[in-house]
Design an enzyme around this catalytic site. Structure first.
Site, PDB file in Angstrom:
ATOM      1  N   CYS A  41       0.836  -1.209   0.000  1.00 37.92           N
ATOM      2  CA  CYS A  41       0.000   0.000   0.000  1.00 37.92           C
ATOM      3  C   CYS A  41       0.866   1.254   0.000  1.00 37.92           C
ATOM      4  CB  CYS A  41      -0.916   0.009   1.212  1.00 37.92           C
ATOM      5  SG  CYS A  41      -2.042  -1.398   1.299  1.00 37.92           S
ATOM      6  N   ARG A  74      -7.810  -4.194  -2.950  1.00 37.53           N
ATOM      7  CA  ARG A  74      -7.288  -3.100  -3.774  1.00 37.53           C
ATOM      8  C   ARG A  74      -8.267  -2.855  -4.924  1.00 37.53           C
ATOM      9  NH1 ARG A  74      -2.383  -2.694  -1.612  1.00 37.53           N
ATOM     10  NH2 ARG A  74      -1.473  -4.618  -0.814  1.00 37.53           N
TER      11      ARG A  74
END
Length: 214
Positions: free
Chosen positions: A50, A127
């Site tokens: 991330c 995601r």
């Protein structure tokens, strides 16, 4: 074992509305009317994949803004966690996170966009990336597994392709890049198909013709 219902938004329909707390104050979908919006989720703050994604979005933020597009992140973490992580990224990687991040502790926004998928996690958003147009219509969405980072350059490319298609009423071929020829919509009648060869396009067959975009 009962099945879990996952709600997914629909392409070319209004994007799910939201009014959420972010690192830049309260934000709603209506705040982005008149602009394109890339809304993207990540599983958790202070995680390595991330961090690379947020750094890449932040680095390319001026390129998105040049296309009249804003960025908006999301995870199921608190505002304080988001602030601490953004400061950590700046301290350790020299990248300033200049866009808001939604603090979706209730998972309300994540659920409305299909970001919570039990096959991946019951407590984290996968995601997911959504491109929303200036009228609030969902134009593209992509879901990735937690183990693999996204290509931010691909979302820039898709945004440019969508804007080109809207402006010039064309389609774009595989891996189209700005400056490449675009695909002319195929004829809808037998007469139009017969006339296509003489219409000045780069002609291959009645259903496949291209033209340059200036």
């Amino acid at each position: 074992m009962s099945e879990v219902n996952i709600k997914f938004p629909e392409l070319n329909k209004p994007a799910p509305d939201f009014n959420a707390k972010t690192t830049h104050g309260q934000k709603s979908l209506a705040d982005y009317k008149g602009k394109w919006l890339v809304l993207f989720s990540h599983p958790a703050d202070f995680t390595p994949v991330c961090t690379t994604e947020f750094s890449a979005f932040a680095t390319r933020q001026p390129q998105f803004e040049a296309l009249n597009c804003e960025l908006l992140g999301l995870s199921i973490d608190s505002v304080h966690s988001h602030i601490a992580w953004a400061r950590n990224i700046e301290e350790n990687f020299g990248v300033t996170i200049g866009f808001p991040i939604i603090a979706d502790l209730s998972m309300e926004v994540a659920k409305s966009y299909g970001m919570i998928q039990p096959g991946a996690s019951d407590t984290s958003a996968v995601r997911a990336t959504f491109i929303i147009d200036p009228e609030g219509i969902l134009r593209a969405m992509v879901y990735y597994p937690m183990s693999n980072g996204r290509s931010v350059d691909e979302f820039l490319r898709v945004l440019k392709a969508l804007q080109t298609s809207d402006e010039h009423k064309v389609a774009t071929p595989e891996n189209w890049q700005p400056g490449d020829d675009c695909i002319v919509p195929p004829p809808a009648t037998m007469q139009e198909a017969a006339e296509r060869k003489d219409q000045g396009y780069e002609y291959t067959d009645w259903y496949f013709s291209k033209r340059a975009i200036k």
